[in-house]
Scaffold this motif. Sequence first.
Motif, short mmCIF file in Angstrom:
data_model
loop_
_atom_site.label_atom_id
_atom_site.label_comp_id
_atom_site.label_asym_id
_atom_site.label_seq_id
_atom_site.Cartn_x
_atom_site.Cartn_y
_atom_site.Cartn_z
N HIS A 238 -5.45 24.49 75.35
CA HIS A 238 -6.32 24.66 74.52
C HIS A 238 -7.91 25.39 75.41
N MET A 239 -6.75 26.11 76.15
CA MET A 239 -7.68 26.11 77.76
C MET A 239 -6.43 27.94 78.39
N PHE A 240 -5.52 28.23 77.34
CA PHE A 240 -4.60 29.31 77.43
C PHE A 240 -5.61 30.39 77.33
N ALA A 241 -5.94 30.35 77.10
CA ALA A 241 -6.95 31.79 76.61
C ALA A 241 -8.07 32.18 77.27
N GLU A 242 -8.75 31.08 78.28
CA GLU A 242 -10.01 31.27 79.33
C GLU A 242 -9.14 31.33 80.09
N THR A 243 -8.28 30.99 80.95
CA THR A 243 -6.71 31.30 81.70
C THR A 243 -6.62 32.82 82.15
N ALA A 244 -5.96 33.15 80.92
CA ALA A 244 -5.51 34.77 80.84
C ALA A 244 -6.44 35.25 81.10
N LEU A 245 -7.79 35.13 80.34
CA LEU A 245 -8.55 36.44 80.41
C LEU A 245 -8.84 35.86 82.11
N PHE A 248 -6.46 37.86 83.86
CA PHE A 248 -5.80 39.23 84.17
C PHE A 248 -7.43 40.53 84.45
N LEU A 249 -8.10 40.03 84.19
CA LEU A 249 -9.53 40.50 84.93
C LEU A 249 -9.48 40.52 86.55
N LEU A 250 -9.42 39.33 86.91
CA LEU A 250 -8.98 39.02 88.99
C LEU A 250 -7.87 40.32 89.00
N LEU A 251 -6.56 39.77 88.72
CA LEU A 251 -5.28 40.88 89.04
C LEU A 251 -6.14 42.17 88.88
N GLY A 252 -6.61 42.91 87.26
CA GLY A 252 -6.95 43.73 87.56
C GLY A 252 -8.08 44.14 88.27
N LEU A 253 -9.11 43.41 88.91
CA LEU A 253 -10.01 44.36 90.00
C LEU A 253 -9.35 44.26 91.37
N PHE A 254 -8.00 43.08 92.15
CA PHE A 254 -8.37 42.39 92.52
C PHE A 254 -6.87 44.57 93.06
N TRP A 255 -6.22 44.70 91.89
CA TRP A 255 -5.26 45.87 92.38
C TRP A 255 -6.05 47.38 92.31
N LEU A 256 -7.29 47.23 91.66
CA LEU A 256 -8.43 48.55 92.11
C LEU A 256 -8.70 48.54 93.54
N ILE A 257 -9.55 46.93 93.93
CA ILE A 257 -9.58 46.94 95.33
C ILE A 257 -8.43 47.42 96.17
N ASP A 258 -7.28 46.95 95.90
CA ASP A 258 -6.28 46.50 97.19
C ASP A 258 -5.25 48.17 97.11
N ARG A 259 -5.88 48.93 96.15
CA ARG A 259 -4.78 50.46 96.13
C ARG A 259 -5.85 51.20 96.98
N ARG A 260 -7.51 50.80 96.81
CA ARG A 260 -8.31 51.62 97.70
C ARG A 260 -8.36 51.78 99.53
N LEU A 261 -7.80 50.45 99.29
CA LEU A 261 -7.92 49.97 100.49
C LEU A 261 -6.27 50.38 101.04
N TYR A 262 -5.70 50.03 100.44
CA TYR A 262 -4.49 50.36 101.07
C TYR A 262 -4.05 51.88 101.32
N ASN A 263 -4.92 52.50 100.22
CA ASN A 263 -4.81 54.26 100.61
C ASN A 263 -5.50 54.98 101.65
N HIS A 264 -6.40 54.14 101.98
CA HIS A 264 -7.02 54.15 102.67
C HIS A 264 -6.46 53.78 104.35
N ASP A 265 -5.90 53.17 104.21
CA ASP A 265 -5.45 52.44 105.26
C ASP A 265 -4.44 53.53 105.66
N GLU A 266 -5.39 55.06 107.33
CA GLU A 266 -4.32 55.78 107.65
C GLU A 266 -3.58 55.79 108.60
N ASP A 267 -3.79 54.54 109.20
CA ASP A 267 -2.99 54.08 110.39
C ASP A 267 -2.18 53.45 110.37
N PHE A 268 -2.29 52.56 109.37
CA PHE A 268 -0.88 51.54 108.81
C PHE A 268 0.19 51.73 108.90
#
Length: 505
Positions: A238-245, A248-268
């Motif tokens: 009964h909570m699978f759909a709420e949890t999956a949503l 899914f949205l948090l992982l998608g947002l994290f990927w966008l944030i993490d990819r941007r910060l990773y790509n702009h980390d020139e000294d990494f």
Amino acid sequence: MISKTAGGAERASPMEWMCGKASRAAGLLSLALSLILVFAAPSLAQEVQEAAHEAAGLNGAELGVVWAIPFVGILLSIALFPLLAPHFWHHHFGKVALFWALAFIIPFAMGHDGTLVVHELAHMGLLDYVPFLILLGALFTIAGGIFITGNLHGRPRFNVSFLAVGAALASIVGTTGASMVLIRPVLRANDGRRHNVHVVVFFIFLVSNIGGSLTPLGDPPLFLGYLRGVDFFWTTAHMFAETALCVFLLLGLFWLIDRRLYNHDEDFRNTFDPTPDTGKIGIRGKVNILLLLVVVGGVLLSGSWRPGISYDVLGIELGLQDIARDVILVLAALTSLAVTPKGVRESNGFNWEPILEVAKLFAAIFVTIIPVIAMLRAAHEGAFAPLVEMVSRPDGSPINAMYFWMTGLLSSFLDNAPTYLVFFNLAGGDAQHLMGPLARTLAAISCGAVFMGANSYIGNAPNFMVKSIAESSGIKMPSFFGYMMWSMGILVPLFAIVTVVFFLF
């Protein structure tokens, strides 16, 4: 709400110190049990048993709202003392918890029959607090004996995958267990990056909270519901759909944030890695993985095995299946302490302070919540009738969106386990009815308690554990209100979407 290791502990070896703490805790527990046996048995025990069979318990309709003051006091103390007086809280939180517990027990004992007092305390302790603490303690102990060796690279694809795995693992071994096992390898994977605070913040969102939504093992509120009669796999269905949503949205947002910060980390790529690769990734303390499965099996056993045998203790019926579950969990934790190779827990920075603090604070919470639950059970006849009206329509039907947000907002700043219990009882407290006609209401309460525990550092116990470990690793974590800027900007809009999709109509 988790304290750091007390000063002076460095004079003993870590294992000696841990054993000393465990012995002290066991001694206090033994003392408490001894006092019960001395003062309650055998004559008082018989009286309590007879009284329990004659009455349903404390009548909440006869209590005024003043009885809720100790409950509010302990929760506000947990929320404010670490911010306003951290040094005092670190050294005296146990005394503060005892004060609020006695603030209820003493007046309650003076104004009510002694048998009722003992019955209510025994009901709370034997059916709620002890099983809750045994599960949390077993997961904490066993997970602390698992150490992931090696070093991983914190690229966006790896981080997203690791958070997804952690969110899934949280429902199997608990948010506390998953957080303790996974936070250190996540930190090591990202220690060479200039920007890594967001990794820890999303770790708290997903692994320490929302990921633990699918089984009673995942988060303490759901385990309390399980103890009250909610089927083990009800939350999965009964909570699978709420949890999956949310995931899914948090992982998608994290990927966008993490990819941007990773790509702009020139000294990494030119930055010195403080924990260079140490070879193949491995696991030390593998026996604890098997012990985690034993814990899962013990909980499943208590939910499926019904031998029909019970024991009457101070008027409280304890089923053999529940006793067997608790014994299995305790033995699993003790086995972990005995067989885990020396040095694994030291490598994890493991100590007993977090679970000892939880034990003390939750003892006071569970004691002071007794009159609150009684008043909520009284519904429209109790002191909290206005609260009942806020989550109910004029015809008495529940407003699921209000249950979701009210449970969640309180779980954001107070401990989500007792908050869940309050609204569970406000909705009627009958697990069979809640799983049937009121399934959406129970889902709203469960989602609110688990999801919104991520809104602040104090919403769920693992949050503060993760923050403390991250800071000890050199990451400058946001302040209390700084973290809430993250949660308000990300989680509140997410939960608004959940409300519209699942609970508004």
